[in-house]
Design a protein around this motif. Structure first.
Motif, PDB file in Angstrom:
ATOM      1  N   PHE A  32       0.808  -1.220   0.000  1.00 58.46           N
ATOM      2  CA  PHE A  32       0.000   0.000   0.000  1.00 58.46           C
ATOM      3  C   PHE A  32       0.843   1.272   0.000  1.00 58.46           C
ATOM      4  O   PHE A  32       0.323   2.357  -0.245  1.00 58.46           O
ATOM      5  CB  PHE A  32      -0.975  -0.013   1.171  1.00 58.46           C
ATOM      6  CG  PHE A  32      -2.129  -0.936   0.961  1.00 58.46           C
ATOM      7  CD1 PHE A  32      -3.027  -0.718  -0.066  1.00 58.46           C
ATOM      8  CD2 PHE A  32      -2.318  -2.045   1.776  1.00 58.46           C
ATOM      9  CE1 PHE A  32      -4.095  -1.572  -0.287  1.00 58.46           C
ATOM     10  CE2 PHE A  32      -3.381  -2.922   1.567  1.00 58.46           C
ATOM     11  CZ  PHE A  32      -4.265  -2.675   0.530  1.00 58.46           C
ATOM     12  N   LEU A  33       2.136   1.125   0.221  1.00 59.79           N
ATOM     13  CA  LEU A  33       3.041   2.266   0.057  1.00 59.79           C
ATOM     14  C   LEU A  33       3.532   2.386  -1.388  1.00 59.79           C
ATOM     15  O   LEU A  33       4.330   3.261  -1.701  1.00 59.79           O
ATOM     16  CB  LEU A  33       4.237   2.150   1.005  1.00 59.79           C
ATOM     17  CG  LEU A  33       3.966   2.531   2.464  1.00 59.79           C
ATOM     18  CD1 LEU A  33       5.190   2.260   3.329  1.00 59.79           C
ATOM     19  CD2 LEU A  33       3.547   3.993   2.589  1.00 59.79           C
ATOM     20  N   GLY A  34       3.058   1.483  -2.253  1.00 58.99           N
ATOM     21  CA  GLY A  34       3.362   1.607  -3.669  1.00 58.99           C
ATOM     22  C   GLY A  34       4.182   0.494  -4.279  1.00 58.99           C
ATOM     23  O   GLY A  34       4.388   0.475  -5.500  1.00 58.99           O
ATOM     24  N   ASN A  35       4.645  -0.449  -3.473  1.00 57.99           N
ATOM     25  CA  ASN A  35       5.410  -1.576  -4.001  1.00 57.99           C
ATOM     26  C   ASN A  35       4.446  -2.684  -4.416  1.00 57.99           C
ATOM     27  O   ASN A  35       4.007  -3.481  -3.587  1.00 57.99           O
ATOM     28  CB  ASN A  35       6.396  -2.094  -2.955  1.00 57.99           C
ATOM     29  CG  ASN A  35       7.225  -3.265  -3.470  1.00 57.99           C
ATOM     30  OD1 ASN A  35       7.147  -3.632  -4.655  1.00 57.99           O
ATOM     31  ND2 ASN A  35       8.011  -3.861  -2.588  1.00 57.99           N
ATOM     32  N   LEU A  36       4.122  -2.751  -5.712  1.00 59.86           N
ATOM     33  CA  LEU A  36       3.150  -3.733  -6.197  1.00 59.86           C
ATOM     34  C   LEU A  36       3.674  -5.166  -6.075  1.00 59.86           C
ATOM     35  O   LEU A  36       2.901  -6.119  -6.200  1.00 59.86           O
ATOM     36  CB  LEU A  36       2.767  -3.415  -7.638  1.00 59.86           C
ATOM     37  CG  LEU A  36       2.089  -2.062  -7.848  1.00 59.86           C
ATOM     38  CD1 LEU A  36       1.670  -1.896  -9.306  1.00 59.86           C
ATOM     39  CD2 LEU A  36       0.872  -1.897  -6.933  1.00 59.86           C
ATOM     40  N   ASN A  37       4.982  -5.310  -5.837  1.00 66.38           N
ATOM     41  CA  ASN A  37       5.567  -6.633  -5.601  1.00 66.38           C
ATOM     42  C   ASN A  37       5.834  -6.848  -4.110  1.00 66.38           C
ATOM     43  O   ASN A  37       6.686  -7.659  -3.743  1.00 66.38           O
ATOM     44  CB  ASN A  37       6.876  -6.775  -6.391  1.00 66.38           C
ATOM     45  CG  ASN A  37       6.640  -6.715  -7.892  1.00 66.38           C
ATOM     46  OD1 ASN A  37       5.733  -7.350  -8.412  1.00 66.38           O
ATOM     47  ND2 ASN A  37       7.456  -5.932  -8.585  1.00 66.38           N
ATOM     48  N   GLY A  38       5.102  -6.124  -3.281  1.00 66.97           N
ATOM     49  CA  GLY A  38       5.306  -6.211  -1.839  1.00 66.97           C
ATOM     50  C   GLY A  38       4.990  -7.576  -1.255  1.00 66.97           C
ATOM     51  O   GLY A  38       5.592  -7.989  -0.258  1.00 66.97           O
ATOM     52  N   ALA A  39       4.046  -8.299  -1.856  1.00 65.37           N
ATOM     53  CA  ALA A  39       3.706  -9.641  -1.384  1.00 65.37           C
ATOM     54  C   ALA A  39       4.766 -10.625  -1.875  1.00 65.37           C
ATOM     55  O   ALA A  39       5.068 -10.679  -3.068  1.00 65.37           O
ATOM     56  CB  ALA A  39       2.333 -10.051  -1.895  1.00 65.37           C
ATOM     57  N   VAL A  40       5.332 -11.416  -0.963  1.00 66.11           N
ATOM     58  CA  VAL A  40       6.448 -12.308  -1.279  1.00 66.11           C
ATOM     59  C   VAL A  40       5.968 -13.757  -1.278  1.00 66.11           C
ATOM     60  O   VAL A  40       5.387 -14.230  -0.300  1.00 66.11           O
ATOM     61  CB  VAL A  40       7.595 -12.134  -0.258  1.00 66.11           C
ATOM     62  CG1 VAL A  40       8.746 -13.069  -0.585  1.00 66.11           C
ATOM     63  CG2 VAL A  40       8.062 -10.674  -0.235  1.00 66.11           C
ATOM     64  N   GLY A  46       3.185   1.567   7.575  1.00 65.27           N
ATOM     65  CA  GLY A  46       4.411   1.401   6.812  1.00 65.27           C
ATOM     66  C   GLY A  46       5.383   2.544   7.040  1.00 65.27           C
ATOM     67  O   GLY A  46       6.599   2.339   7.171  1.00 65.27           O
ATOM     68  N   ARG A  47       4.850   3.750   7.105  1.00 65.06           N
ATOM     69  CA  ARG A  47       5.705   4.916   7.344  1.00 65.06           C
ATOM     70  C   ARG A  47       6.255   4.910   8.766  1.00 65.06           C
ATOM     71  O   ARG A  47       7.415   5.268   9.000  1.00 65.06           O
ATOM     72  CB  ARG A  47       4.911   6.193   7.076  1.00 65.06           C
ATOM     73  CG  ARG A  47       4.665   6.423   5.589  1.00 65.06           C
ATOM     74  CD  ARG A  47       3.650   7.479   5.328  1.00 65.06           C
ATOM     75  NE  ARG A  47       3.482   7.716   3.894  1.00 65.06           N
ATOM     76  CZ  ARG A  47       2.468   8.348   3.357  1.00 65.06           C
ATOM     77  NH1 ARG A  47       1.512   8.840   4.128  1.00 65.06           N
ATOM     78  NH2 ARG A  47       2.394   8.509   2.049  1.00 65.06           N
ATOM     79  N   LEU A  48       5.431   4.499   9.734  1.00 70.42           N
ATOM     80  CA  LEU A  48       5.899   4.411  11.121  1.00 70.42           C
ATOM     81  C   LEU A  48       7.002   3.356  11.252  1.00 70.42           C
ATOM     82  O   LEU A  48       7.979   3.552  11.978  1.00 70.42           O
ATOM     83  CB  LEU A  48       4.734   4.065  12.044  1.00 70.42           C
ATOM     84  CG  LEU A  48       3.665   5.152  12.214  1.00 70.42           C
ATOM     85  CD1 LEU A  48       2.500   4.620  13.045  1.00 70.42           C
ATOM     86  CD2 LEU A  48       4.251   6.407  12.850  1.00 70.42           C
ATOM     87  N   ARG A  49       6.841   2.235  10.528  1.00 76.65           N
ATOM     88  CA  ARG A  49       7.851   1.177  10.595  1.00 76.65           C
ATOM     89  C   ARG A  49       9.189   1.656  10.012  1.00 76.65           C
ATOM     90  O   ARG A  49      10.262   1.305  10.497  1.00 76.65           O
ATOM     91  CB  ARG A  49       7.362  -0.069   9.853  1.00 76.65           C
ATOM     92  CG  ARG A  49       8.161  -1.331  10.180  1.00 76.65           C
ATOM     93  CD  ARG A  49       7.600  -2.536   9.464  1.00 76.65           C
ATOM     94  NE  ARG A  49       6.224  -2.804   9.826  1.00 76.65           N
ATOM     95  CZ  ARG A  49       5.844  -3.477  10.913  1.00 76.65           C
ATOM     96  NH1 ARG A  49       6.778  -3.952  11.736  1.00 76.65           N
ATOM     97  NH2 ARG A  49       4.572  -3.682  11.161  1.00 76.65           N
ATOM     98  N   LYS A  50       9.117   2.474   8.958  1.00 77.37           N
ATOM     99  CA  LYS A  50      10.344   3.027   8.369  1.00 77.37           C
ATOM    100  C   LYS A  50      11.075   3.954   9.338  1.00 77.37           C
ATOM    101  O   LYS A  50      12.283   4.175   9.211  1.00 77.37           O
ATOM    102  CB  LYS A  50      10.013   3.768   7.068  1.00 77.37           C
ATOM    103  CG  LYS A  50       9.619   2.850   5.915  1.00 77.37           C
ATOM    104  CD  LYS A  50       9.300   3.639   4.666  1.00 77.37           C
ATOM    105  CE  LYS A  50       8.831   2.742   3.536  1.00 77.37           C
ATOM    106  NZ  LYS A  50       9.856   1.788   3.082  1.00 77.37           N
ATOM    107  N   LEU A  51      10.320   4.480  10.322  1.00 72.37           N
ATOM    108  CA  LEU A  51      10.926   5.337  11.349  1.00 72.37           C
ATOM    109  C   LEU A  51      11.472   4.523  12.517  1.00 72.37           C
ATOM    110  O   LEU A  51      11.950   5.085  13.505  1.00 72.37           O
ATOM    111  CB  LEU A  51       9.897   6.343  11.858  1.00 72.37           C
ATOM    112  CG  LEU A  51       9.405   7.380  10.845  1.00 72.37           C
ATOM    113  CD1 LEU A  51       8.277   8.216  11.445  1.00 72.37           C
ATOM    114  CD2 LEU A  51      10.562   8.290  10.410  1.00 72.37           C
ATOM    115  N   GLY A  52      11.372   3.197  12.404  1.00 68.79           N
ATOM    116  CA  GLY A  52      11.897   2.333  13.455  1.00 68.79           C
ATOM    117  C   GLY A  52      10.885   1.933  14.507  1.00 68.79           C
ATOM    118  O   GLY A  52      11.245   1.288  15.502  1.00 68.79           O
ATOM    119  N   LEU A  53       9.616   2.306  14.327  1.00 67.16           N
ATOM    120  CA  LEU A  53       8.574   1.965  15.284  1.00 67.16           C
ATOM    121  C   LEU A  53       7.939   0.620  14.938  1.00 67.16           C
ATOM    122  O   LEU A  53       8.176   0.064  13.860  1.00 67.16           O
ATOM    123  CB  LEU A  53       7.512   3.071  15.297  1.00 67.16           C
ATOM    124  CG  LEU A  53       8.033   4.476  15.625  1.00 67.16           C
ATOM    125  CD1 LEU A  53       6.904   5.496  15.501  1.00 67.16           C
ATOM    126  CD2 LEU A  53       8.638   4.509  17.016  1.00 67.16           C
TER     127      LEU A  53
END
Length: 214
Positions: free
Chosen positions: A105-113, A173-180
């Motif tokens: 949902f942050l824009g990576n259409l290949n986010g699902a692995v 996703g944005r919070l996780r990028k901040l280390g939370l």
């Protein structure tokens, strides 16, 4: 395009005819299918739909549609050729994690692995002409055509109830990028609402600033 279709048996290609709902020939036919699907699904879904779309897919033999997820409800109708189809459990977080959904949902259409160890748990469908399969929202799936060219119709529905969930995952996703380590959706209703409202306000602010510039 014409050359690709003429050689579809040997050129390992995929042709997509999008937005059938805007085509004067296909639109009435597509609306009839959409209406029948919504009648079968019931009011809970039909009241939730914001937009309906249709796509015809023509693909070469043995071509693989790699593992992925989509943020809409999909009904795939097989018209010609055979296709092996795999659909995973959308609620199993060992298959599709919250972090993967955040990335998507942050824009990576290949986010699902894809996780090969989970392959045996997928529901298997042998699609033949006249068969169809339902792929729920944000559900991992993949497919492989068989020995003949494949023709399929994809009928998609965007639903309103997806929007808040999308906003929560984007904030997380944005919070996780901040280390939370944010709480996933569904754990705390007030947190979910706060995150969803925050994204709405940010989008409104950006829209207003854009309007001022224009």
């Amino acid at each position: 395009l014409q050359e690709t279709l003429l050689n579809i048996e040997t050129n390992d290609s995929l042709v997509m005819f999008k937005h059938l709902e805007e085509d004067p020939v296909f639109a009435p036919f597509l609306r009839d299918i959409q209406d029948r699907l919504l009648d079968l699904a019931g009011e809970r879904m039909s009241d939730d739909v914001t937009r309906a779309r249709g796509t015809i897919l023509v693909a070469s033999p043995w071509r693989i549609t790699s593992y992925h997820i989509d943020a809409d409800v999909n009904f795939l109708f097989q018209i010609a050729g055979d296709k092996d189809f795999r659909v995973f459990d959308p609620a199993d977080r060992t298959v599709l994690s919250h972090q993967e959904l955040e990335n998507y949902f942050l824009g990576n259409l290949n986010g699902a692995v894809f996780k090969s160890g989970k392959e045996a748990e997928a529901k298997k469908y042998d699609l033949r002409p006249g068969c169809a399969v339902h792929i729920p929202l944000i559900t991992g799936h993949w497919a492989q055509n068989q020995a003949a060219p494949s023709v399929a119709l994809s009928v998609n529905f965007d639903i309103a109830s997806m929007a808040p969930l999308k906003r929560v995952y984007r904030v997380n996703g944005r919070l996780r990028k901040l280390g939370l380590k944010p709480k996933p959706p569904g754990v705390s209703q007030w947190r979910d609402k706060l995150k969803s409202n925050a994204i709405e306000l940010l989008q409104l602010h950006r829209h207003l600033k854009k309007s001022e510039k224009s």
